[in-house]
Design an enzyme around this catalytic site. Sequence first.
Site, PDB file in Angstrom:
ATOM      1  N   VAL A  16       0.879  -1.170   0.000  1.00  0.00           N
ATOM      2  CA  VAL A  16       0.000   0.000   0.000  1.00  0.00           C
ATOM      3  C   VAL A  16       0.914   1.217   0.000  1.00  0.00           C
ATOM      4  CG1 VAL A  16      -1.788   1.287   1.226  1.00  0.00           C
ATOM      5  CG2 VAL A  16      -1.819  -1.228   1.262  1.00  0.00           C
ATOM      6  N   TYR A  43      -1.278  -8.846   9.955  1.00  0.00           N
ATOM      7  CA  TYR A  43      -1.783 -10.105   9.415  1.00  0.00           C
ATOM      8  C   TYR A  43      -2.559 -10.905  10.452  1.00  0.00           C
ATOM      9  CZ  TYR A  43       0.696  -9.085   5.154  1.00  0.00           C
ATOM     10  OH  TYR A  43       1.108  -8.491   3.994  1.00  0.00           O
TER      11      TYR A  43
END
Length: 135
Positions: free
Chosen positions: A75, A116
């Site tokens: 990102v 995550y």
Amino acid sequence: MDVEFKASLPKKKEFIELHRTTGWNAQGLYTDDQLFQAISNSWYAVSVYSNDQLIAFGRIISDGIYQTLICDVIVHPIYQKQGLGKMVVEKLLDKCKAEDIKWVQLFSAKGKQEFYKKVGFKERELEAPGMSIFL
């Protein structure tokens, strides 16, 4: 923020510009052509655009049955902390679910393990550590 998700590869120049924001190739181990060839060999990819600019990306390497690895979740720094990374990972996992893939692995960048974990990943057990070799 208005974004568009595409289940396709970005253009080479777009990907290279986004990839450079990570510093992952700071030592220049790979050429731009090699990096683009690598993502071109993906099983599945998600590209995210805002105003026709690539702002996020993620991909899967897989045999389509049971060996599946999420790679290169990126990102752009100015778009981080807005949920885009989570959405990219969710779209990658949705593709795995649609193909009945049950086991998905990944390597996270240093310091990204907690991200995550928030999307459902667990660290490997100490009795089953991963291994690697750098050639």
